[in-house]
Design a protein around this motif. Structure first.
Motif, short mmCIF file in Angstrom:
data_model
loop_
_atom_site.label_atom_id
_atom_site.label_comp_id
_atom_site.label_asym_id
_atom_site.label_seq_id
_atom_site.Cartn_x
_atom_site.Cartn_y
_atom_site.Cartn_z
N ASN A 38 0.68 -1.33 -0.19
CA ASN A 38 -0.06 -0.18 0.26
C ASN A 38 0.99 1.06 -0.09
O ASN A 38 0.16 1.93 0.16
CB ASN A 38 -0.88 -0.13 1.22
N GLY A 39 1.90 1.09 -0.58
CA GLY A 39 2.99 2.13 -0.75
C GLY A 39 3.75 2.38 0.48
O GLY A 39 4.49 3.32 0.66
N ARG A 40 4.18 1.72 1.26
CA ARG A 40 4.72 1.94 2.35
C ARG A 40 5.52 0.87 2.19
O ARG A 40 5.59 -0.27 1.85
CB ARG A 40 4.00 1.48 4.01
N TYR A 41 6.74 1.00 2.33
CA TYR A 41 8.16 -0.06 2.44
C TYR A 41 8.31 -0.71 3.88
O TYR A 41 8.33 -0.43 4.98
CB TYR A 41 9.45 1.27 2.44
N GLY A 42 8.73 -1.97 3.71
CA GLY A 42 9.33 -2.50 4.88
C GLY A 42 9.93 -2.53 5.13
O GLY A 42 11.23 -1.94 4.23
N VAL A 43 10.66 -1.68 6.29
CA VAL A 43 12.39 -1.20 7.21
C VAL A 43 12.77 -2.30 8.49
O VAL A 43 11.65 -2.68 8.78
CB VAL A 43 12.09 -0.08 6.93
N HIS A 44 13.73 -1.73 8.43
CA HIS A 44 14.67 -2.60 9.79
C HIS A 44 14.82 -1.23 10.25
O HIS A 44 15.40 -0.30 9.46
CB HIS A 44 16.35 -3.68 9.22
N VAL A 45 14.90 -0.38 11.43
CA VAL A 45 15.42 0.24 11.74
C VAL A 45 16.10 0.11 12.90
O VAL A 45 15.90 -0.20 13.81
CB VAL A 45 13.98 1.01 12.42
N THR A 46 17.42 0.86 13.07
CA THR A 46 18.56 0.79 14.06
C THR A 46 18.33 2.19 14.63
O THR A 46 18.42 3.31 14.62
CB THR A 46 20.03 0.16 13.11
N LEU A 47 18.58 2.47 15.97
CA LEU A 47 18.87 3.39 17.13
C LEU A 47 20.29 3.58 16.75
O LEU A 47 21.21 2.86 16.42
CB LEU A 47 18.14 3.22 18.21
N CYS A 48 21.13 4.93 17.20
CA CYS A 48 22.24 5.70 16.96
C CYS A 48 22.55 4.78 18.19
O CYS A 48 24.60 4.77 17.48
CB CYS A 48 22.50 6.77 17.46
N ASP A 49 22.66 3.46 18.91
CA ASP A 49 23.29 2.91 19.89
C ASP A 49 23.42 1.84 19.55
O ASP A 49 24.15 0.96 20.01
CB ASP A 49 23.22 3.76 21.28
N ASN A 50 22.89 1.67 18.22
CA ASN A 50 23.17 0.48 17.11
C ASN A 50 21.74 -1.03 17.85
O ASN A 50 22.06 -2.58 16.78
CB ASN A 50 24.13 -0.63 17.18
N ARG A 51 21.07 -0.68 18.94
CA ARG A 51 20.09 -1.82 18.46
C ARG A 51 18.77 -1.72 17.53
O ARG A 51 18.50 -0.84 17.02
CB ARG A 51 19.09 -1.23 19.81
N SER A 52 18.19 -2.57 17.52
CA SER A 52 16.75 -3.04 16.52
C SER A 52 15.76 -2.34 16.98
O SER A 52 15.66 -3.08 18.08
CB SER A 52 16.94 -4.15 15.93
N VAL A 53 14.76 -1.72 16.55
CA VAL A 53 13.64 -1.49 16.48
C VAL A 53 12.98 -2.71 17.00
O VAL A 53 12.49 -2.49 17.21
CB VAL A 53 13.35 -0.50 16.44
N ASN A 54 13.09 -3.02 15.11
CA ASN A 54 12.29 -4.17 14.73
C ASN A 54 12.29 -5.62 16.13
O ASN A 54 11.22 -6.36 16.52
CB ASN A 54 12.61 -5.19 14.04
N LYS A 55 13.83 -5.65 16.16
CA LYS A 55 14.42 -7.00 17.39
C LYS A 55 12.94 -6.66 18.48
O LYS A 55 12.54 -7.29 19.75
CB LYS A 55 15.13 -6.99 18.04
N MET A 56 13.29 -5.48 18.95
CA MET A 56 12.73 -4.99 20.57
C MET A 56 11.38 -4.68 20.36
O MET A 56 10.67 -5.29 22.01
CB MET A 56 13.16 -3.15 20.60
N LEU A 57 10.61 -4.60 19.41
CA LEU A 57 9.64 -4.42 19.44
C LEU A 57 9.00 -6.03 19.27
O LEU A 57 6.91 -6.07 19.48
CB LEU A 57 8.83 -3.11 19.00
N LEU A 58 8.73 -5.85 18.04
CA LEU A 58 8.34 -7.00 17.48
C LEU A 58 8.89 -8.82 17.47
O LEU A 58 8.73 -9.89 17.69
CB LEU A 58 8.75 -7.54 16.31
N SER A 59 9.95 -8.81 18.84
CA SER A 59 10.22 -10.15 19.19
C SER A 59 9.92 -11.48 20.29
O SER A 59 10.55 -12.23 19.18
CB SER A 59 11.58 -10.30 20.15
N ASN A 60 8.74 -10.62 20.03
CA ASN A 60 7.82 -11.94 20.98
C ASN A 60 6.24 -11.80 20.60
O ASN A 60 5.89 -12.65 20.73
CB ASN A 60 7.33 -11.07 22.22
#
Length: 671
Positions: free
Chosen positions: A649-671
């Motif tokens: 729907n016009g939205r890009y699937g992405v992997h997001v990394t914070l400036c301290d190299n933490r993965s937002v995808n892993k933090m929020l979606l790992s469970n």
């Protein structure tokens, strides 16, 4: 007589860096006192008898007694029915009293208008004798100086053989920064009072709500700006003004003083209310309330056109007339790009006795050029400053071991399992850690002159739109449109996403959030300025009405003195429509009367934000908690975006990394 046409309107000018013997005059506090030189000290005792003699020889006519005075007029006044002094009228009350600022003493007196006389022409030919001063490199505490500290300061200034070195003169505030010492002593009075001042990090403003009614002045991001120092706190927080705005600001202040007559005090001031505050010279300034004590004994305010915070009483505030809201704040908050305390980092606190403060103030005595590197959360400009004969100020301070090169650290966020609220700090975008270069090094990359030519040349823009290739980083996508459909669909164009660094501007859910690429930030700032120039030009007023209100129609709206490109999504009810701000991601309801017809040259520029979703999510994870946590982590932050998965729907699937190299995808979606 015109305010700026006579010598009496100004103090005599000192050569910056010169030293003179001085005598103490009227003292309000350490940042607001008056000094006399040996010459002016003798002159002030002789001038009053001369005035008195002149007026005694002149017969007072009925016309003189009934003469009309106005705010800003210079006059002769007396407070003891004997000696006459020079003053300027700050306020005229309806009950026949005038508030007079005595220019040769520095104090304010309330005198009946019937006891005022016009100055004779020869009385204007002497400069103001009292020199308005502040102790250099001494920051006034928000709650003001304690009375015992002021008493100690008065005692220090009543000593004999005092000498003052004049380090800087602030033309806007009409005040000299001075360093005072006793003859023969190497220790200054400034040093004695250094320990009483407040931590410099406490007196800076980091609240975006402050500017919700009066906007910030804008520094040009495409070229050097001529600036002057207005108010200094530290190298990472100081306030400047644009030299080109000096005359207009002076006129604005004169109009403000005239409008503030016979206005009543506020009975119930509230936080973020825009007001007028009166200073010790009975001058009014625009301000905003930051905090109100329950008993109204102290009201903490931020003064827009000076840049400082202080606490005042309710008797010194008034409602600001509506017509004075439109002009942007004169004081522009800045920080020197990429510096921090010596051997420290971005979170380090500047020491009260840090040697850099004195050097910074001494180097910023004249008009200088600054270049914008970035803007810190819409509050503070990161700038590089070029000092004549010194060069880049930041490099000079680093080379002289007065500051360190900042290492961009990670701004701590909440641990979601701890139950602690997130820290309410405004974090500077992590430009350097992402490899983003300072402005001088970015100029070749951005080529702002060519960009401005592109925006101003409609033919070029139409040609670019009709056949324009966007390098997305994944594939080359060519957008071809005919000029006949330009105005209706041009602004729907977007550039495909690519791996890189983005600031997240809007978050609806893990399935829909928006980001602005670092590579297009400069281009976005240029467009914003072009929109402002075009829609503030009265020449274009006749062609701004949107002829037909249809879903999908591109328009422009004005919000908080800024202009935004929008797309009409649908009608709500009556005259209300829902629009989407294509360069931000927001959706808001506006009245159709707020819609402005978009000029076709603004339709050719692709939308600046990209739409993303977190790769790996499913609908079962799209909860209130996960959206809240996503906002705490990403909103208004610079992050690394890498495309993964499909475009939905016009939205890009992405992997997001914070400036301290933490993965937002892993933090929020790992469970």
């Amino acid at each position: 007589m015109a305010i700026n046409s006579v010598n009496a309107t100004r103090s005599s000018n000192f050569v910056i860096g010169s030293e003179a013997r001085v005598f103490a005059g009227h003292i309000n506090d350490l940042n607001d006192f008056y000094l006399y030189t040996s010459w002016s000290y003798k002159k002030v005792f002789n001038l009053a008898p001369q005035f008195t003699e002149a007026f005694s020889k002149e017969s007072t006519t009925s016309a003189q007694l009934n003469e009309t005075f106005h705010v800003g007029d210079y006059c002769a006044c007396t407070i003891n029915d004997k000696d006459w002094d020079r003053g300027v009228i700050r306020q005229l009350d309806s009950n026949g009293f005038a508030t007079i600022y005595r220019i040769d003493y520095g104090d304010v007196q309330r005198i009946r208008v019937q006891f005022l006389l016009r100055l004779q022409e020869w009385m204007f030919q002497t400069y103001r004798l009292a020199h308005h001063c502040t102790l250099s490199n001494i920051i006034k505490p928000i709650n003001g100086w304690p009375s015992n500290v002021i008493d100690e300061f008065r005692a220090q200034l009543n000593r004999s053989n005092l000498y003052a070195r004049f380090l800087n003169y602030n033309e806007i505030r009409e005040i000299s920064e001075v360093e005072i010492r006793v003859k023969g002593s190497t220790k200054t009075v400034n040093k004695d009072f250094e320990r009483y001042q407040m931590e410099r990090s406490v007196v800076q403003i980091n609240d975006q709500h402050v500017y919700q009614n009066i906007s910030m002045e804008i520094l040009d991001c495409t070229r050097p700006n001529e600036i002057c120092m207005l108010y200094y706190i530290s190298p990472t927080r100081f306030y400047v003004y644009l030299k080109e705005k000096f005359d207009s600001h002076t006129s604005f202040q004169i109009d403000l003083q005239k409008s503030m007559q016979n206005l009543h005090t506020l009975s119930s001031p509230v936080k973020y209310q825009v007001i007028a505050v009166q200073d010790s010279r009975a001058l009014w300034h625009r301000a905003v309330i930051l905090d109100v004590r329950d008993n109204l004994s102290n009201i903490c305010v931020y003064v827009f056109d000076i840049g400082h915070i202080e606490c005042i009483t309710i008797n010194d505030i008034r409602q600001l007339p509506q017509e004075f809201l439109s002009k942007p704040a004169f004081a522009i908050p800045c920080r020197l790009y990429n510096v921090c305390p010596i051997n420290g980092n971005e979170q380090s606190i500047w020491k009260l006795d840090d040697k850099v403060h004195d050097k910074f103030i001494r180097l910023m005595v004249n008009t200088v050029n600054c270049k914008v590197c970035s803007k810190q959360d819409k509050i503070c400009y990161d700038v590089e400053i070029d000092i004549p004969k010194v060069g880049d100020l930041g490099a000079f301070l680093i080379n002289n071991n007065l500051v360190s090169h900042a290492t961009m650290g990670y701004s701590p966020r909440s641990n979601f399992s701890s139950g602690q609220p997130p820290q309410q700090s405004l974090v500077r975008p992590q430009f350097l850690s992402y490899g983003i270069l300072p402005s001088r090094e970015r100029q070749q990359q951005y080529r702002p002159t060519q960009q401005l030519e592109f925006y101003n040349n409609q033919n070029t823009m139409v040609q670019q739109l009709q056949t324009r290739t966007f390098n997305t980083g994944f594939q080359n996508t060519t957008a071809q449109q005919s000029s006949s459909t330009l105005s209706s669909i041009g602004s729907l164009l977007t550039i495909g996403t690519y791996d890189g660094y983005y600031i997240i501007t809007k978050i609806r859910s893990v399935a829909e959030f928006y980001g602005l690429s670092q590579n297009r930030q400069h281009e976005f700032e240029v467009l914003s300025k072009e929109l402002e120039q075009y829609y503030n030009n009265s020449v274009n007023n006749q062609s701004l009405t949107v002829p037909v209100i249809l879903d999908g129609t591109p328009c422009v709206i004005e919000q908080h003195d800024k202009y935004y490109r929008v797309i009409i999504k649908h009608r709500e009810n009556g005259s209300k429509v829902l629009v989407k701000l294509i360069d931000c991601g927001d959706e808001i309801v506006v009245d159709t009367s707020e819609l402005l017809q978009i000029d076709k040259k603004f339709c050719t520029i692709p939308a600046f934000v990209q739409t993303f979703y977190l790769h790996g999510y499913d609908e079962s994870q799209n909860s209130v908690n996960i959206t809240r946590n996503l906002k705490k982590l990403l909103l208004n932050q610079w992050v690394h975006i890498a495309q993964q998965g499909l475009i939905l729907n016009g939205r890009y699937g992405v992997h997001v990394t914070l400036c301290d190299n933490r993965s937002v995808n892993k933090m929020l979606l790992s469970n």
